[in-house]
Design a protein around this motif. Structure first.
Motif, PDB file in Angstrom:
ATOM      1  N   GLU A 229       0.833  -1.217   0.000  1.00 54.37           N
ATOM      2  CA  GLU A 229       0.000   0.000   0.000  1.00 54.37           C
ATOM      3  C   GLU A 229       0.864   1.262   0.000  1.00 54.37           C
ATOM      4  OE1 GLU A 229      -3.151   1.338  -0.705  1.00 54.37           O
ATOM      5  OE2 GLU A 229      -3.989  -0.028   0.781  1.00 54.37           O
TER       6      GLU A 229
ATOM      7  N   ILE B 256       2.621   2.248  -3.648  1.00 55.84           N
ATOM      8  CA  ILE B 256       1.858   2.510  -4.868  1.00 55.84           C
ATOM      9  C   ILE B 256       1.469   3.980  -4.797  1.00 55.84           C
ATOM     10  CG2 ILE B 256      -0.228   1.933  -6.169  1.00 55.84           C
ATOM     11  CD1 ILE B 256      -0.008  -0.889  -5.087  1.00 55.84           C
ATOM     12  N   PHE B 257       1.983   4.771  -5.741  1.00 55.12           N
ATOM     13  CA  PHE B 257       1.811   6.219  -5.648  1.00 55.12           C
ATOM     14  C   PHE B 257       0.698   6.742  -6.545  1.00 55.12           C
ATOM     15  CE2 PHE B 257       6.284   5.184  -5.068  1.00 55.12           C
ATOM     16  CZ  PHE B 257       6.472   5.671  -3.794  1.00 55.12           C
ATOM     17  N   MET B 258       0.481   6.074  -7.663  1.00 52.99           N
ATOM     18  CA  MET B 258      -0.412   6.642  -8.672  1.00 52.99           C
ATOM     19  C   MET B 258      -1.808   6.029  -8.576  1.00 52.99           C
ATOM     20  SD  MET B 258       1.960   8.543  -9.570  1.00 52.99           S
ATOM     21  CE  MET B 258       1.370   9.529 -10.904  1.00 52.99           C
ATOM     22  N   PHE B 259      -2.714   6.531  -9.429  1.00 52.38           N
ATOM     23  CA  PHE B 259      -4.119   6.149  -9.315  1.00 52.38           C
ATOM     24  C   PHE B 259      -4.520   4.996 -10.215  1.00 52.38           C
ATOM     25  CE2 PHE B 259      -3.793  10.390  -7.801  1.00 52.38           C
ATOM     26  CZ  PHE B 259      -4.561  10.363  -6.654  1.00 52.38           C
ATOM     27  N   SER B 260      -3.596   4.541 -11.020  1.00 52.36           N
ATOM     28  CA  SER B 260      -3.912   3.355 -11.816  1.00 52.36           C
ATOM     29  C   SER B 260      -2.679   2.463 -11.826  1.00 52.36           C
ATOM     30  CB  SER B 260      -4.321   3.735 -13.237  1.00 52.36           C
ATOM     31  OG  SER B 260      -3.243   4.318 -13.912  1.00 52.36           O
TER      32      SER B 260
ATOM     33  N   PRO C 270      -5.676   1.915  -6.939  1.00 55.91           N
ATOM     34  CA  PRO C 270      -5.129   1.067  -5.863  1.00 55.91           C
ATOM     35  C   PRO C 270      -6.188   0.559  -4.884  1.00 55.91           C
ATOM     36  CG  PRO C 270      -3.804   3.050  -6.130  1.00 55.91           C
ATOM     37  CD  PRO C 270      -4.969   3.204  -7.043  1.00 55.91           C
TER      38      PRO C 270
ATOM     39  N   ASP D  58      -5.401  11.174 -11.923  1.00 54.03           N
ATOM     40  CA  ASP D  58      -4.277  11.182 -12.873  1.00 54.03           C
ATOM     41  C   ASP D  58      -4.385  12.355 -13.833  1.00 54.03           C
ATOM     42  OD1 ASP D  58      -2.941   9.001 -11.939  1.00 54.03           O
ATOM     43  OD2 ASP D  58      -4.006   7.569 -13.213  1.00 54.03           O
TER      44      ASP D  58
ATOM     45  N   VAL E 147      -1.027  14.823  -5.405  1.00 52.16           N
ATOM     46  CA  VAL E 147      -1.442  13.498  -5.894  1.00 52.16           C
ATOM     47  C   VAL E 147      -1.399  12.477  -4.754  1.00 52.16           C
ATOM     48  CG1 VAL E 147      -0.689  11.587  -7.372  1.00 52.16           C
ATOM     49  CG2 VAL E 147      -0.787  13.890  -8.282  1.00 52.16           C
TER      50      VAL E 147
ATOM     51  N   ARG F 262      -4.385  10.390  -3.258  1.00 55.09           N
ATOM     52  CA  ARG F 262      -4.264   8.926  -3.368  1.00 55.09           C
ATOM     53  C   ARG F 262      -4.512   8.240  -2.014  1.00 55.09           C
ATOM     54  NH1 ARG F 262      -3.645   4.362  -2.264  1.00 55.09           N
ATOM     55  NH2 ARG F 262      -1.816   3.032  -2.480  1.00 55.09           N
TER      56      ARG F 262
ATOM     57  N   ARG G 195      12.706   4.256  -6.021  1.00 54.26           N
ATOM     58  CA  ARG G 195      12.249   4.282  -7.416  1.00 54.26           C
ATOM     59  C   ARG G 195      12.646   5.595  -8.088  1.00 54.26           C
ATOM     60  NH1 ARG G 195       6.283   1.974  -7.364  1.00 54.26           N
ATOM     61  NH2 ARG G 195       6.431   2.069  -9.607  1.00 54.26           N
TER      62      ARG G 195
END
Lengths: 288, 246
Positions: free
Chosen positions: A104, A107-111, A151, B117, B137, B141, B201
């Motif tokens: 959890e 995961i940074f992004m929305f998809s 996520p 996004d 973001v 999120r 990353r």
């Protein structure tokens, strides 16, 4: 899950030379005089009780220590020919991937697909190449059908696979996994273990894995390293280490099959080697 | 409350409106927003809200916009009450409350049709610094994650006998402390883990990161852009000529 073949004569990918590290607010060193060599394509399991320095050692190998966490650092860590302490994190991240315990929090992004692309974006990979690498990583980890999912729409196992896809997309030679199955149910944990085996066999990725549920990963591992009190106390082929009478005293959760092997040996039934799967055990009993 | 707040939450829908470039959707929402501020009569507001609802229907989000309006109803009543009590008259009180609802529905149209996004892409396009965009973001999120955390902490505290709904207002406020403290601690721990994952990353390794997607306006977007600008300008000029400000 097939049994691993050990690999003598492997080229060294990562080496830890007499490493010690002490956090600034701590009285004693978290890692003490550890020396370790990891060969190309090897799967190395790291075991030991909580607080024995496993996670600190992993952070020394991927560069979070000393780049992000400062403290008393002695010794040398070299990965893929790069001395970790002298190489920027951006360069290291192309060589060493790190999968943390809780997917959890990585995961940074929305998809799913945009998260898999996150590291590549940071490395300024051109869009066309990024698309190819993202698609390839999603296919390998079996998350292509989840590409546009957010996520919060994913199960824990799917999150773990997404996070691993994000690491694999950066094509590191070495991937470090810090308790990758600790938050997963047994079935999903087994699936993740199978994925790790496949990535090792098909892509030749080297793995260093901290895991308490050894029965899941011993069948894939070429080596088992046991730590206690910040030091390395046992290092060898998993069957040898698990047969060592001291192993349980170091807080290692010995898999039931290895227990059975030891128990049979105590009763005078000597199997040729310590099996790692029920199939191997059955075969060895059959061969007696 | 959670059901009502859904009026501002994005849902993936295929529609002619959702097909538009997010910048065009932002432009249309901004036009409605400005016209809502300019509108001088109740009939103008009614026409505006009608147009917003028509677009919501095209975007297949009528119900969600309705939830946003219902969510804001209490505030609209408050605005009506204050203006009425202050002696601005019934018509003005209704006008201000209706204007507020028009503003809410115009912003809701944008948020329910625009994914986070896309919001990120718009912010980057507008030239916001990368760290600011990333902070925004990440905050969005982790809203569902923190909500889940809060719910689990509440359940844990309730199972230990803590009663949130009893006592005076002050007592109820004090009862929130056992929820807020672990929630803040969890969030601090989480932010540390996030920072580690970002470093691992390669976050921040280049000043010009690339992107998996790029916003590209097509003829369809340009047509919607020109049409909406023309209509909004005409409506604005009409209001200005018939009801000059000041």
């Amino acid at each position: 899950m097939s049994a691993r073949t050990s690999g003598p004569g492997r080229k060294t990918l990562a080496s830890v030379e007499r490493l010690s590290f002490r956090y600034p607010d701590s009285a004693r060193a978290a890692v003490r005089d550890v020396t370790l060599e990891v060969g190309e394509g090897e799967v190395v399991l790291l075991a030991g009780p909580s607080g024995c320095g496993k996670s600190t050692l992993l952070r020394c190998i991927n560069g979070l220590i000393p780049h992000m966490y400062h403290g008393e650092y002695q010794g040398r860590v070299v990965v893929g020919g790069l001395e970790v302490a002298k190489t920027p994190m951006s360069t290291l991240s192309e060589n060493v991937g790190f999968l943390f315990q809780n997917p959890e929090n990585q995961i940074f992004m929305f998809s799913v697909e945009r998260d898999v692309a996150f590291g590549l974006q940071n490395l300024s990979v051109p869009r066309e190449e990024m698309r190819t690498r993202v698609d390839e990583a999603m296919r390998l980890l079996g998350v292509s059908n989840l590409a546009t999912r957010a996520p919060h729409e994913l199960s824990d196992g799917q999150k773990q696979r997404t996070a691993l896809a994000g690491v694999v997309a950066m094509r590191p030679r070495l991937v470090i996994l810090d308790e990758p199955t600790s938050l997963l149910d047994p079935k999903t944990a087994l699936e993740v273990a199978e994925l790790i085996g496949r990535l090792n066999r098909e892509l030749g990725i080297t793995f260093i894995i901290v895991e308490h549920r050894l029965e899941l990963l011993v069948p894939l591992a070429h080596r088992l390293v046991v730590m206690e009190g910040g030091s390395k106390v046992l290092d060898g082929a998993p069957e040898e280490v698990l047969s060592d009478p001291r192993v349980e005293s170091y807080g290692v959760n010995v898999p039931p099959i290895s227990r059975l092997y030891t128990s049979l040996a105590r009763d005078g039934i000597r199997l040729p080697r310590n099996p790692s799967t029920p199939e191997e055990l059955a075969q060895e009993i059959n061969d007696l | 409350m959670y059901w009502l707040s859904g009026g501002f939450v994005f849902k993936r829908v295929v529609s002619p409106f959702n097909r538009l470039d997010p910048r065009v959707r932002l432009l249309i929402a901004a036009e409605f927003f400005l016209l809502s501020l300019m509108a001088q009569t109740i009939w103008q507001i009614v026409l505006l809200v009608g147009a917003i609802l028509a677009i919501s229907a095209v975007a297949r989000s009528l119900r969600r916009i309705g939830r946003a309006v219902a969510f804001s109803g209490v505030f609209a009543l408050f605005i009506f009450g204050v203006n009425f009590v202050l002696g601005l008259g019934l018509l003005h009180a209704i006008l201000y409350a209706a204007r507020f609802l028009a503003i809410i529905s115009s912003t809701s149209v944008f948020f329910v049709t625009t994914s986070p996004d896309e919001l990120e892409q718009i912010m980057k396009w507008m030239g916001f610094p990368r760290d600011v965009v990333f902070a925004f973001v990440t905050a969005v999120r982790f809203i569902p994650v923190v909500m889940l955390d809060a719910s689990q902490i509440m359940d844990a505290q309730k199972s230990r006998g803590l009663e949130f709904e009893k006592g005076s207002l002050l007592k109820r406020a004090k009862n929130l402390v056992p929820i807020l403290v672990p929630l803040v601690v969890n969030s601090v721990v989480r932010s540390g883990e996030l920072a580690e994952a970002m470093e691992s990353r390669a976050y921040g390794s280049t000043p010009r990161p690339t992107s998996l997607y790029a916003m590209r306006a097509t003829w369809y977007d340009w047509a919607a852009c020109v049409l909406s600008l023309a209509l909004a300008t005409a409506a604005g000029l009409y209001i200005y000529h018939h009801f000059p400000f000041g």
